[in-house]
Write a protein that holds these residues in place. Structure first.
Motif, mmCIF file in Angstrom:
data_model
loop_
_atom_site.group_PDB
_atom_site.id
_atom_site.type_symbol
_atom_site.label_atom_id
_atom_site.label_comp_id
_atom_site.label_asym_id
_atom_site.label_seq_id
_atom_site.Cartn_x
_atom_site.Cartn_y
_atom_site.Cartn_z
ATOM 1 N N VAL A 84 0.746 -1.230 0.078
ATOM 2 C CA VAL A 84 -0.049 -0.156 0.177
ATOM 3 C C VAL A 84 0.843 1.193 -0.017
ATOM 4 O O VAL A 84 0.703 2.187 -0.847
ATOM 5 N N TYR A 85 1.885 1.177 0.698
ATOM 6 C CA TYR A 85 2.813 2.609 1.005
ATOM 7 C C TYR A 85 3.570 2.633 -0.288
ATOM 8 O O TYR A 85 3.815 4.139 -0.564
ATOM 9 N N VAL A 86 3.816 1.788 -1.069
ATOM 10 C CA VAL A 86 4.414 1.961 -2.617
ATOM 11 C C VAL A 86 3.248 2.601 -3.438
ATOM 12 O O VAL A 86 3.872 3.642 -4.050
ATOM 13 N N ARG A 87 2.328 1.953 -3.517
ATOM 14 C CA ARG A 87 1.177 2.574 -4.257
ATOM 15 C C ARG A 87 0.779 4.087 -4.029
ATOM 16 O O ARG A 87 0.377 4.800 -4.936
ATOM 17 N N GLU A 88 0.725 4.366 -2.557
ATOM 18 C CA GLU A 88 0.546 5.764 -2.282
ATOM 19 C C GLU A 88 1.527 6.572 -2.838
ATOM 20 O O GLU A 88 1.144 7.641 -3.342
ATOM 21 N N PHE A 89 3.039 6.116 -2.645
ATOM 22 C CA PHE A 89 3.894 7.100 -3.024
ATOM 23 C C PHE A 89 3.842 7.234 -4.741
ATOM 24 O O PHE A 89 4.391 8.209 -5.431
ATOM 25 N N GLU A 90 3.432 6.255 -5.331
ATOM 26 C CA GLU A 90 3.549 6.122 -6.922
ATOM 27 C C GLU A 90 2.276 7.029 -7.498
ATOM 28 O O GLU A 90 2.407 7.378 -8.669
ATOM 29 N N LYS A 91 1.270 7.303 -6.728
ATOM 30 C CA LYS A 91 0.115 8.116 -6.885
ATOM 31 C C LYS A 91 0.420 9.324 -7.670
ATOM 32 O O LYS A 91 -0.010 10.141 -8.262
ATOM 33 N N ASP A 92 1.557 10.167 -6.967
ATOM 34 C CA ASP A 92 2.117 11.329 -7.210
ATOM 35 C C ASP A 92 3.858 11.233 -7.275
ATOM 36 O O ASP A 92 4.234 12.039 -6.627
ATOM 37 N N LEU A 93 4.105 10.218 -8.030
ATOM 38 C CA LEU A 93 5.650 9.720 -8.142
ATOM 39 C C LEU A 93 6.282 11.099 -8.502
ATOM 40 O O LEU A 93 7.225 11.234 -7.793
ATOM 41 N N GLU A 94 5.955 11.680 -9.495
ATOM 42 C CA GLU A 94 6.717 12.879 -10.162
ATOM 43 C C GLU A 94 7.155 13.916 -8.643
ATOM 44 O O GLU A 94 8.238 14.346 -8.636
ATOM 45 N N ASN A 95 5.844 14.422 -8.043
ATOM 46 C CA ASN A 95 5.902 15.309 -7.179
ATOM 47 C C ASN A 95 6.875 14.851 -5.918
ATOM 48 O O ASN A 95 7.399 15.602 -5.296
ATOM 49 N N ASN A 96 6.517 13.426 -5.684
ATOM 50 C CA ASN A 96 7.103 13.111 -4.500
ATOM 51 C C ASN A 96 8.699 12.869 -4.510
ATOM 52 O O ASN A 96 9.310 13.264 -3.707
ATOM 53 N N LEU A 97 9.240 12.570 -5.946
ATOM 54 C CA LEU A 97 10.559 12.827 -6.178
ATOM 55 C C LEU A 97 11.076 14.031 -6.275
ATOM 56 O O LEU A 97 12.110 14.185 -5.910
ATOM 57 N N LEU A 98 10.461 15.005 -6.809
ATOM 58 C CA LEU A 98 10.782 16.301 -7.040
ATOM 59 C C LEU A 98 10.953 16.897 -5.499
ATOM 60 O O LEU A 98 11.871 17.498 -5.130
ATOM 61 N N SER A 99 9.884 16.468 -4.533
ATOM 62 C CA SER A 99 10.039 17.100 -3.322
ATOM 63 C C SER A 99 11.258 16.433 -2.601
ATOM 64 O O SER A 99 11.991 17.507 -1.819
ATOM 65 N N LEU A 100 11.822 15.253 -2.793
ATOM 66 C CA LEU A 100 13.024 14.725 -2.125
ATOM 67 C C LEU A 100 14.018 15.593 -2.856
ATOM 68 O O LEU A 100 15.228 15.658 -1.983
ATOM 69 N N HIS A 101 14.074 15.709 -3.960
ATOM 70 C CA HIS A 101 15.136 16.521 -4.548
ATOM 71 C C HIS A 101 15.545 17.693 -4.230
ATOM 72 O O HIS A 101 16.464 18.061 -3.804
ATOM 73 N N LYS A 102 14.372 18.668 -3.855
ATOM 74 C CA LYS A 102 14.412 19.991 -3.270
ATOM 75 C C LYS A 102 14.779 19.892 -1.647
ATOM 76 O O LYS A 102 15.828 20.630 -1.547
ATOM 77 N N GLU A 103 14.202 18.961 -1.011
ATOM 78 C CA GLU A 103 14.777 19.109 0.317
ATOM 79 C C GLU A 103 16.257 18.393 0.501
ATOM 80 O O GLU A 103 16.745 19.005 1.472
ATOM 81 N N LEU A 104 16.737 17.377 -0.199
ATOM 82 C CA LEU A 104 18.030 17.291 -0.025
ATOM 83 C C LEU A 104 18.941 18.369 -0.564
ATOM 84 O O LEU A 104 20.013 18.628 -0.193
ATOM 85 N N LYS A 105 18.541 18.861 -1.758
ATOM 86 C CA LYS A 105 19.563 20.072 -2.143
ATOM 87 C C LYS A 105 19.547 21.144 -1.146
ATOM 88 O O LYS A 105 20.708 21.759 -1.217
ATOM 89 N N ASN A 106 18.376 21.488 -0.824
ATOM 90 C CA ASN A 106 18.412 22.756 0.145
ATOM 91 C C ASN A 106 18.764 22.281 1.733
ATOM 92 O O ASN A 106 19.076 23.201 2.686
ATOM 93 N N GLN A 107 18.919 21.014 1.950
ATOM 94 C CA GLN A 107 19.571 20.434 2.889
ATOM 95 C C GLN A 107 18.335 20.661 4.342
ATOM 96 O O GLN A 107 18.483 20.946 5.492
ATOM 97 N N THR A 108 17.155 20.430 3.717
ATOM 98 C CA THR A 108 15.926 20.771 4.680
ATOM 99 C C THR A 108 15.266 19.302 4.808
ATOM 100 O O THR A 108 14.364 19.113 5.635
ATOM 101 N N TYR A 109 15.918 17.953 4.137
ATOM 102 C CA TYR A 109 15.543 16.830 4.325
ATOM 103 C C TYR A 109 15.434 16.321 6.062
ATOM 104 O O TYR A 109 16.410 16.434 6.722
#
Length: 408
Positions: A84-109
């Motif tokens: 279930v948790y994988v399917r939830e993540f995949e529902k908005d995959l592009e934005n979820n990965l983009l969010s991780l990208h921004k958090e890691l880049k800005n060191q707010t993760y």
């Protein structure tokens, strides 16, 4: 039952599982195969990109690179596509990965709290599971830095590494056993050692100092600290009672298995370069040393305990660290290894028998039983278990579980 009939029944079980599209699983002690490429439990090992040493101070940007995050997500979801948790993540995959990208880049993760549960397969373990988005970050980190460290690992460190695994350890055990006994013609001994509460006792400061010898990018160190400091809620005090902010790693994280090898690589180098032991194998925190002289092993045991205490703040498990005549059989990577044959550990056999019993009682569905059987059979065949495996196959084949119509 002939060997042909056994093979036929095993193939029937495998084919049934394949038709119903169920994936096999591994145990938490490592990979049932010999390549350590499957993304389950502590047998995880990943393919990595080669990192140029000149780029060592600019590693961090490689971690949050969009392509790396996408590949990390694919690794994290392997074998878990129906969760279930994988399917939830995949529902908005592009934005979820983009969010991780921004958090890691800005060191707010910041990692989400761990979920802790008890697993009894075959022995009781407390597993702390990271949120799926954090597992993507773990894979992204390991993909970038694994190759830097793996080159420095000794050949006979065999857990969680590409091309290694438990079966590699078994083969090396047999090879060393024959060498030290002159092809089983003379007496020899084995120091079978285990580190007490290993994952609970890993010191974060020592680990970071070891990592910083090879990783110069301080942003990577920041991310590692973020991961290390994410411990189960309510844990304090360290030692036997749990984990604290500067000690311990939770079982269940890919990064914990990877950092475990980095930490004990210090022990590997001590054994190979200071003690100059020829015959040494380590699988996570279990290791064996072979020698003709029992007195030599006694001296090495004292040296090892001193080194672990003073350099890594660890200690040998007194009950599980013993010197044993090779002819008496040595427990290692799930098997009891004798001179001319090999047996499965009793708890491993009992665990499989319990699952068959639950299936008969209607407490376990056939797909789950077959998942377990496939992995267990692939593992058990490396021991002298023909009759045992034949009997398990017979039980499954002839079983008439309660509430059969609702289970199959």
């Amino acid at each position: 039952m002939s060997k042909e009939n056994l093979c036929e029944l095993i193939n029937w079980l495998h084919n049934w599982s394949a038709v119903n599209d169920y994936n096999g699983r591994l145990n938490l002690n490592g990979n049932y195969d010999d390549n350590n490429r499957n993304g389950y439990a502590s047998g995880i090992a990943l393919e990595t990109k080669t990192i140029n040493r000149m780029d060592n101070k600019k590693l961090y940007c490689k971690i949050y690179d969009n392509d790396n995050l996408l590949l990390a997500y694919k690794k994290a979801r392997k074998g878990k596509t129906k969760k279930v948790y994988v399917r939830e993540f995949e529902k908005d995959l592009e934005n979820n990965l983009l969010s991780l990208h921004k958090e890691l880049k800005n060191q707010t993760y910041s990692p989400k709290p761990l979920v802790t549960f008890i697993l009894r397969d075959p022995k009781t373990r407390k597993i702390s599971k990271s949120d799926f988005r954090d597992r993507v970050v773990h894979h992204a980190l390991v993909r970038v830095i694994e190759n830097i460290f793996d080159k420095a690992f000794v050949y006979d460190s065999c857990a969680n590494r590409i091309g290694k695994g438990s079966l590699f350890g078994l083969k090396r055990f047999d090879e060393f056993k024959r060498k030290v006994t002159n092809n089983l013609k003379s007496e020899a001994f084995c120091l079978k050692a285990d580190i007490k509460h290993y994952f609970q006792e890993v010191d974060h400061t020592i680990l970071i100092n070891i990592i910083q010898r090879k990783i110069k990018d301080q942003k990577v160190i920041w991310l590692i600290n973020q991961i290390l400091s994410n411990l189960p809620a309510g844990k304090s005090g360290g030692g036997r009672t749990g984990l604290n902010s500067s000690k311990g790693m939770p079982l269940g994280n890919l990064t914990s298995q990877f950092f475990a090898n980095i930490y004990l690589n210090e022990l590997d180098y001590f054994v190979k370069h200071k003690l100059k032991a020829k015959y040494y194998i380590r699988y996570v925190d279990d290791f064996v040393l072979f020698h003709k002289s029992k007195q030599k092993l006694e001296k090495w045991k004292q040296d090892l305990d001193y080194f672990l205490n003073n350099n890594l703040k660890l200690e040998l498990h007194k009950q599980k660290s013993r010197i044993i005549n090779l002819s008496n059989g040595i427990d290692f990577v799930g098997f009891r290894n004798f001179w001319n044959y090999r047996l499965l550990r009793k708890r491993n056999i009992k665990n499989m028998q319990n699952k068959v019993r639950k299936y008969k009682q209607g407490k376990l569905i056939k797909p789950k039983l077959l998942e377990s059987f496939q992995g267990w059979n692939a593992y058990a065949k490396w021991a002298n278990t023909y009759k045992l495996r034949r009997n398990v196959v017979r039980e499954i084949y002839r079983a008439k579980p309660k509430h059969l119509n609702t289970l199959t």
